[in-house]
Design a protein around this motif. Structure first.
Motif, PDB file in Angstrom:
ATOM      1  N   CYS A 268      -4.142   4.332  -3.477  1.00 60.61           N
ATOM      2  CA  CYS A 268      -4.789   4.278  -1.881  1.00 60.61           C
ATOM      3  C   CYS A 268      -5.053   5.623  -1.495  1.00 60.61           C
ATOM      4  O   CYS A 268      -5.031   6.038  -0.398  1.00 60.61           O
TER       5      CYS A 268
ATOM      6  N   VAL B  41      -1.059  -0.628  -2.985  1.00 63.31           N
ATOM      7  CA  VAL B  41      -0.415   0.699  -2.215  1.00 63.31           C
ATOM      8  C   VAL B  41       0.696   0.746  -3.038  1.00 63.31           C
ATOM      9  O   VAL B  41       1.798   0.027  -2.463  1.00 63.31           O
ATOM     10  N   ARG B  42       0.895   1.702  -3.677  1.00 61.54           N
ATOM     11  CA  ARG B  42       2.369   1.952  -4.247  1.00 61.54           C
ATOM     12  C   ARG B  42       3.286   2.806  -3.567  1.00 61.54           C
ATOM     13  O   ARG B  42       4.270   3.065  -4.057  1.00 61.54           O
ATOM     14  N   ASP B  43       2.775   3.619  -2.654  1.00 60.10           N
ATOM     15  CA  ASP B  43       3.356   4.510  -2.098  1.00 60.10           C
ATOM     16  C   ASP B  43       3.148   4.695  -0.548  1.00 60.10           C
ATOM     17  O   ASP B  43       2.251   4.152  -0.103  1.00 60.10           O
ATOM     18  N   THR B  44       3.882   5.499   0.369  1.00 59.10           N
ATOM     19  CA  THR B  44       3.519   5.715   1.533  1.00 59.10           C
ATOM     20  C   THR B  44       2.185   6.725   1.817  1.00 59.10           C
ATOM     21  O   THR B  44       1.907   7.284   0.739  1.00 59.10           O
ATOM     22  N   VAL B  45       1.136   6.441   2.841  1.00 62.30           N
ATOM     23  CA  VAL B  45       0.211   7.319   2.894  1.00 62.30           C
ATOM     24  C   VAL B  45      -0.049   7.612   4.389  1.00 62.30           C
ATOM     25  O   VAL B  45       0.189   6.704   5.231  1.00 62.30           O
TER      26      VAL B  45
ATOM     27  N   ASP C  21       2.370   2.254   5.078  1.00 64.88           N
ATOM     28  CA  ASP C  21       3.637   2.844   5.842  1.00 64.88           C
ATOM     29  C   ASP C  21       3.248   4.500   5.813  1.00 64.88           C
ATOM     30  O   ASP C  21       2.713   4.753   4.566  1.00 64.88           O
TER      31      ASP C  21
ATOM     32  N   PRO D  51       4.340   8.539   5.467  1.00 66.31           N
ATOM     33  CA  PRO D  51       5.815   9.041   5.115  1.00 66.31           C
ATOM     34  C   PRO D  51       6.691   9.656   6.313  1.00 66.31           C
ATOM     35  O   PRO D  51       5.934   9.674   7.416  1.00 66.31           O
TER      36      PRO D  51
ATOM     37  N   SER E 101       3.894  19.506  -0.881  1.00 69.99           N
ATOM     38  CA  SER E 101       3.629  18.607  -2.029  1.00 69.99           C
ATOM     39  C   SER E 101       2.197  18.649  -2.440  1.00 69.99           C
ATOM     40  O   SER E 101       1.867  18.190  -3.562  1.00 69.99           O
TER      41      SER E 101
ATOM     42  N   LYS F 109       0.023  16.613  -1.421  1.00 75.25           N
ATOM     43  CA  LYS F 109      -0.579  15.438  -1.169  1.00 75.25           C
ATOM     44  C   LYS F 109      -1.581  15.163   0.139  1.00 75.25           C
ATOM     45  O   LYS F 109      -1.065  15.564   1.159  1.00 75.25           O
TER      46      LYS F 109
ATOM     47  N   SER G 214       2.838  -2.891  -5.798  1.00 79.60           N
ATOM     48  CA  SER G 214       2.716  -2.348  -6.965  1.00 79.60           C
ATOM     49  C   SER G 214       2.663  -3.352  -7.829  1.00 79.60           C
ATOM     50  O   SER G 214       3.035  -4.582  -7.756  1.00 79.60           O
TER      51      SER G 214
ATOM     52  N   THR H  50      -6.387   6.310  -9.749  1.00 79.58           N
ATOM     53  CA  THR H  50      -4.833   6.990  -9.973  1.00 79.58           C
ATOM     54  C   THR H  50      -5.086   8.462 -10.136  1.00 79.58           C
ATOM     55  O   THR H  50      -4.169   9.149 -10.428  1.00 79.58           O
TER      56      THR H  50
END
Length: 432
Positions: free
Chosen positions: A211, A233-237, A286, A288, A299, A301, A323, A349
């Protein structure tokens, strides 16, 4: 030059370079090229910027590129609808502005044209089709040995130089995650580096994994081509509007940082994003705990700059998924236990550095991620004439900053060498 003769002399007496048997006589030695200036590995925007800054300071260089064109990532591995995510003034390379008639956010084609004109202006002529296999500092002679293999002919060449500039960047190789059951899935699974447009996916159910900016844009492109995309969506963004109050969000952030601390600017961005975009968490996106600028600074990101994808998520044209647990012939099973059928999967990815695969050095670059161990702004210079450009996690702006620093540093050494050589030459002249 005297130091080149010194290398030749030492190499001639190095037993590794002698053939001691008829069998070894049959082995074809690599062609050796002595380079008075730096060797730059990579002809992307970072490598071009370094070469141009060196040229301006009177230092010649050789640029090695494994592909058949400059900016191969942009020309060969990006989708058709791609535009620069930041306004053009933040994406200029040193010493040359974008044409005034270009859009605020230049298209892929415009950016490639800009880079080609940039190379012409500074007479940068990379050696194409040269894949660097290894680069190692030879302490016995005090020079770098850069070995490349011709992509077409397979001919090996060894470039011997005092300075080595690594410009292969953070995006040299596609990241392809391991997914359980991948070999069972009947539909195509492609990385975004092979995706051009959504035309071939019209009427199909497509799952986009990732994402970031690429994943979001690919989803939007699929929607515009009558596909039915879902987004993993595998992580917060952090999702921010591309523009706020008639100004680019990035430009506004840079202006505010001149007057306010980062945490206050982050608060402003989050409040403004809530007003313009609503609560993204309700859509499965969600945020971070750290603010967008602080997270980027720590990081690397990058926040997503929305260009219309969020509206498609709100309308239900794009579905947000968790995921992936595993794949079967036509089905994707997610970590929450739900299952859905898809016709194709696109992996947004990202990319990674490939420096550890060819650079025989572990002090400056991390073997884990292939990035400089010291973060920006201190990661551009290593030992023994080793430099890095394009690894700042700050895009083209960071690459331009490092290119200028590298050229300035090498110029000092270049001028010092010229003085020593002139003095040496005078000492050999007959006394009048």
């Amino acid at each position: 030059m005297d130091y080149l003769r010194e290398i030749e002399s030492k190499t001639a007496h190095d037993h590794h370079h002698h053939n001691h048997s008829n069998e070894k006589m049959k082995i074809r030695s690599p062609r050796r090229v002595y380079v008075p200036g730096p060797v730059i590995v990579g002809a992307g925007p970072s490598g071009l910027a370094a070469a141009a800054c060196l040229k301006q300071r009177g230092v010649p260089s050789i640029v090695l590129e494994r592909s058949n064109c400059i900016a191969s990532l942009w020309q060969l591995k990006t989708y058709d609808r791609l535009r620069l995510h930041l306004p053009k003034q933040f994406c200029e390379l040193p010493l040359m502005s974008f044409p005034q008639e270009f859009a605020t956010y230049p298209t892929k084609q415009q950016f490639v044209h800009y880079l080609e004109e940039y190379a012409k202006r500074f007479e940068i002529r990379p050696l194409f089709g040269e894949a660097v296999a290894s680069a190692e500092f030879d302490r016995s002679v005090g020079f770098w040995r850069v070995k490349s293999v011709g992509v077409k002919e397979g001919e090996e060449t060894e470039f011997v130089c005092r300075w080595l500039v690594v410009a292969t960047g953070e995006n040299a190789e596609a990241v392809v995650p391991e997914i359980e059951g991948r070999e069972e899935f009947e539909g195509p699974i492609v990385h975004t580096s092979s995706y051009k447009n959504g035309g071939v996916f019209g009427g199909k159910r497509v799952l986009v994994v990732g994402c970031g900016n690429s994943g979001m844009e690919v989803c939007l492109d699929l929607c515009n081509n009558n596909a039915s995309p879902s987004l993993v969506v595998r992580d917060t963004v952090h999702v921010l509007p591309q523009e706020m109050l008639g100004k680019s969000t990035f430009g506004l952030s840079m202006w505010l940082l001149k007057w306010l601390p980062m945490n206050l600017v982050d608060r402003f961005l989050l409040v403004a994003s809530r007003i313009f975009l609503g609560d993204t968490a309700r859509l499965g996106l969600d945020r971070p705990c750290l603010g967008p600028l602080e997270l980027k600074n720590l990081s690397g990101k990058t926040p997503v700059l929305d260009i219309g994808t969020l509206a498609k998520i709100k309308s239900g044209d794009i579905k947000v998924c968790p995921s992936i647990q595993r794949l079967t012939r036509y089905t994707v099973e997610f970590v929450n236990g739900s299952k859905e059928n898809f016709d194709a999967i696109i992996l947004a990815t990202g990319y990674k550095s490939n420096v550890p695969s060819w650079l025989k050095e572990s002090e400056m670059f991390s073997e884990k991620d292939g990035l400089p161990r010291r973060p920006f702004p201190n990661g551009w210079k290593g030992e023994y004439g080793l430099y890095a450009v394009g690894f700042t996690k700050r895009g083209l702006l960071g690459a331009s900053i490092d290119a200028r620093r590298i050229a300035e540093d090498i110029e000092r050494c270049w001028k010092a060498d010229a003085k020593h050589l002139a003095a040496f030459t005078r000492s050999l002249s007959p006394q009048s």
